[in-house]
Scaffold this motif. Structure first.
Motif, PDB file in Angstrom:
ATOM      1  N   ALA A  97     -11.536   2.684   2.015  1.00  0.00           N
ATOM      2  CA  ALA A  97     -11.322   2.490   0.571  1.00  0.00           C
ATOM      3  C   ALA A  97     -10.111   1.605   0.320  1.00  0.00           C
ATOM      4  O   ALA A  97     -10.136   0.699  -0.532  1.00  0.00           O
ATOM      5  N   ILE A  98      -9.035   1.846   1.063  1.00  0.00           N
ATOM      6  CA  ILE A  98      -7.820   1.053   0.877  1.00  0.00           C
ATOM      7  C   ILE A  98      -8.042  -0.390   1.287  1.00  0.00           C
ATOM      8  O   ILE A  98      -7.600  -1.327   0.589  1.00  0.00           O
ATOM      9  N   MET A  99      -8.738  -0.606   2.383  1.00  0.00           N
ATOM     10  CA  MET A  99      -8.992  -1.982   2.817  1.00  0.00           C
ATOM     11  C   MET A  99      -9.897  -2.715   1.824  1.00  0.00           C
ATOM     12  O   MET A  99      -9.736  -3.914   1.579  1.00  0.00           O
ATOM     13  N   THR A 100     -10.850  -1.990   1.229  1.00  0.00           N
ATOM     14  CA  THR A 100     -11.711  -2.595   0.211  1.00  0.00           C
ATOM     15  C   THR A 100     -10.879  -3.021  -0.990  1.00  0.00           C
ATOM     16  O   THR A 100     -11.050  -4.130  -1.535  1.00  0.00           O
ATOM     17  N   ALA A 101      -9.964  -2.148  -1.421  1.00  0.00           N
ATOM     18  CA  ALA A 101      -9.101  -2.478  -2.559  1.00  0.00           C
ATOM     19  C   ALA A 101      -8.133  -3.605  -2.223  1.00  0.00           C
ATOM     20  O   ALA A 101      -7.799  -4.432  -3.082  1.00  0.00           O
TER      21      ALA A 101
ATOM     22  N   ILE B   3       0.859  -1.190   0.000  1.00  0.00           N
ATOM     23  CA  ILE B   3       0.000   0.000   0.000  1.00  0.00           C
ATOM     24  C   ILE B   3       0.891   1.234   0.000  1.00  0.00           C
ATOM     25  O   ILE B   3       1.928   1.270   0.678  1.00  0.00           O
ATOM     26  N   LEU B   4       0.488   2.262  -0.747  1.00  0.00           N
ATOM     27  CA  LEU B   4       1.096   3.587  -0.647  1.00  0.00           C
ATOM     28  C   LEU B   4      -0.017   4.591  -0.379  1.00  0.00           C
ATOM     29  O   LEU B   4      -1.081   4.527  -1.006  1.00  0.00           O
ATOM     30  N   VAL B   5       0.224   5.502   0.550  1.00  0.00           N
ATOM     31  CA  VAL B   5      -0.766   6.509   0.916  1.00  0.00           C
ATOM     32  C   VAL B   5      -0.143   7.890   0.785  1.00  0.00           C
ATOM     33  O   VAL B   5       0.960   8.137   1.277  1.00  0.00           O
ATOM     34  N   GLU B   6      -0.851   8.805   0.106  1.00  0.00           N
ATOM     35  CA  GLU B   6      -0.392  10.190   0.003  1.00  0.00           C
ATOM     36  C   GLU B   6      -1.596  11.118   0.006  1.00  0.00           C
ATOM     37  O   GLU B   6      -2.681  10.745  -0.424  1.00  0.00           O
TER      38      GLU B   6
ATOM     39  N   TYR C  93      -8.767  -6.071  -0.182  1.00  0.00           N
ATOM     40  CA  TYR C  93      -9.576  -7.293  -0.262  1.00  0.00           C
ATOM     41  C   TYR C  93      -9.715  -7.741  -1.718  1.00  0.00           C
ATOM     42  O   TYR C  93      -9.564  -8.919  -2.048  1.00  0.00           O
ATOM     43  N   GLU C  94      -9.980  -6.776  -2.611  1.00  0.00           N
ATOM     44  CA  GLU C  94     -10.096  -7.110  -4.028  1.00  0.00           C
ATOM     45  C   GLU C  94      -8.783  -7.690  -4.554  1.00  0.00           C
ATOM     46  O   GLU C  94      -8.775  -8.668  -5.319  1.00  0.00           O
ATOM     47  N   ARG C  95      -7.670  -7.081  -4.142  1.00  0.00           N
ATOM     48  CA  ARG C  95      -6.376  -7.556  -4.619  1.00  0.00           C
ATOM     49  C   ARG C  95      -6.108  -8.996  -4.195  1.00  0.00           C
ATOM     50  O   ARG C  95      -5.478  -9.771  -4.934  1.00  0.00           O
ATOM     51  N   GLU C  96      -6.564  -9.364  -3.024  1.00  0.00           N
ATOM     52  CA  GLU C  96      -6.352 -10.735  -2.561  1.00  0.00           C
ATOM     53  C   GLU C  96      -7.111 -11.737  -3.430  1.00  0.00           C
ATOM     54  O   GLU C  96      -6.752 -12.908  -3.495  1.00  0.00           O
ATOM     55  N   ARG C  97      -8.152 -11.284  -4.109  1.00  0.00           N
ATOM     56  CA  ARG C  97      -8.907 -12.167  -5.004  1.00  0.00           C
ATOM     57  C   ARG C  97      -8.381 -12.129  -6.435  1.00  0.00           C
ATOM     58  O   ARG C  97      -8.430 -13.131  -7.136  1.00  0.00           O
ATOM     59  N   THR C  98      -7.893 -10.939  -6.862  1.00  0.00           N
ATOM     60  CA  THR C  98      -7.502 -10.780  -8.267  1.00  0.00           C
ATOM     61  C   THR C  98      -5.998 -10.736  -8.492  1.00  0.00           C
ATOM     62  O   THR C  98      -5.540 -10.958  -9.615  1.00  0.00           O
ATOM     63  N   GLY C  99      -5.247 -10.410  -7.436  1.00  0.00           N
ATOM     64  CA  GLY C  99      -3.805 -10.267  -7.573  1.00  0.00           C
ATOM     65  C   GLY C  99      -3.382  -8.913  -8.113  1.00  0.00           C
ATOM     66  O   GLY C  99      -2.190  -8.646  -8.265  1.00  0.00           O
TER      67      GLY C  99
END
Length: 400
Positions: free
Chosen positions: A179-183, A92-95, A185-191
């Motif tokens: 929003a970041i946690m939702t994304a 994750i990167l946050v700015e 979660y998506e990444r864990e399914r799609t890579g």
């Protein structure tokens, strides 16, 4: 004892954010077990550098527990290359720079996703990246004005007042975390990671629901400010009431609550009074309701009023000062407020995350660290640069 597990164990976050909204989102990640690397310019992020003016040292400590601070000069090509090395290994990167800043540095989301397609890139700004206000500068005070918070705060016959709390900053930080946690979660399914953004303006709007409801119902007749009464003028009693030693707040959303209030006041005979018989009737006669309550609360202490009302399950609380809130026995008992020895500030009270993960004890709070304290650990041990290479980076003004 088995090793504790936390939801974000093994997740690495690169935190480029400053002041409140981004740092609060990454604070929540750190307290959920993430490895948060706080990247700062040589003078420190904006909140850290406000400390010499007084009043900023504690907020910085509150939002930066359990983070690893490093310094990095992103105005140099070697500094930008070092950030790319961090991103290669990060999740994750946050700015929360102004829109376009990261792109101008060659470090925008599109470029960083070429380096690490799994990266979740989280961004927050005042007005968002694609609207007509995109380039307007924004701080919490400005956003409170633009979002309607200031206009709706205060009394109708007096000038508008800002909220004492930095509502827009923290609203944005909470939404950014979501929003970041939702994304993630998506990444864990799609890579594949994606970019998410949250604007302070968008994040604040829904909090004005009561006021917006009154505007919808009454149009131009709706008062902009309702003082301490309900923002939608839809509940009575709902106000701040004087006592012998301060104030209390009381809210009666249902008829049974008001019946309990009358029992406490010793006036059960008023339960059938047409002025008070229903919520609608009480709203129409809110001045009479407030006069009835105030004539009693003025004779009692604030804690006695709260005790009697709470025994009857009426929502009520004393109006407390910040010094009292900082010592709140409930929050200290739960561990959501903790006293720690801070290496720079001495004994201070700091918050833990409001997010409780049952089955895992709260992470121990690690005090915020001095500027650049984790340079050797992150750039040396984690990235693998030798002491000689680190010395060259310091000499060339890439890290401090």
């Amino acid at each position: 004892m088995s090793k504790q597990h936390y939801p974000l164990d093994g997740i690495t976050v690169i935190d480029l954010s400053h002041v409140y909204n981004g740092p609060y989102a990454t604070f929540l990640m750190a307290m959920a077990g993430a490895n948060v690397i706080k990247v700062e310019p040589f003078q420190g992020e904006h909140l850290r550098s406000r400390g010499d003016m007084g009043g900023a040292a504690l907020p910085f400590a509150m939002l930066n527990s359990n983070k690893k601070p490093v310094t990095l000069n992103l105005k140099t090509e070697k500094g930008r290359e070092l950030l790319r090395e961090l991103v290669q290994r990060a999740d994750i990167l946050v700015e929360n720079f102004a829109p376009g800043v990261m792109d101008r540095l060659g470090l925008g989301a599109d470029e960083l996703h070429k380096i690490n397609p799994r990266l979740v890139y989280g961004s927050s700004s005042g007005y968002g990246k694609d609207g007509p206000y995109r380039d307007y500068p924004a701080m919490d005070l400005v956003m409170q004005a633009m979002c309607g918070v200031i206009d709706s705060t205060g009394f109708a016959d007096q000038p508008p007042v800002k909220s004492g709390a930095a509502l827009c900053d923290f609203m944005a930080g909470i939404h950014l975390y979501g929003a970041i946690m939702t994304a993630l979660y998506e990444r864990e399914r799609t890579g594949i990671g994606r970019t998410v953004e949250v604007s302070m303006q968008d994040a604040t709007y829904a909090s004005l629901a009561s006021n917006l409801g009154m505007l919808h119902a009454r149009g131009d007749k709706a008062p902009a400010r309702t003082g301490n009464r309900h923002g939608g003028l839809g509940i009575s009693p709902y106000n701040v009431y004087p006592t012998t030693d301060g104030y209390v707040v009381l809210n009666c959303p249902g008829d049974h609550h008001f019946h309990s209030v009358l029992d406490v006041l010793g006036r059960p005979d008023l339960k059938d009074d047409p002025r008070f018989v229903s919520r609608s009737a009480r709203v129409e006669n809110f001045e009479a309701v407030d006069e009835l309550l105030e004539s009693w609360t003025r004779t009692q202490s604030r804690n006695e009023v709260a005790r009697l009302m709470l025994e009857k399950k009426v929502p009520c609380a004393p109006v407390r000062g910040l010094a009292e809130v900082m010592q709140d026995e409930n929050m200290h008992a739960r561990g959501s407020l903790q006293r720690i020895q801070h290496p720079e500030l001495g004994e201070v009270v700091v918050p833990h995350s409001p997010l409780v993960f049952e089955g895992s004890t709260r992470l121990e709070i690690e005090p915020s660290l001095p500027l650049g304290a984790s340079n050797d650990e992150v750039y040396g041990t984690w990235l693998g640069h030798t002491p000689e290479e680190l010395q060259v980076l310091k000499t060339e003004g890439v890290i401090s």
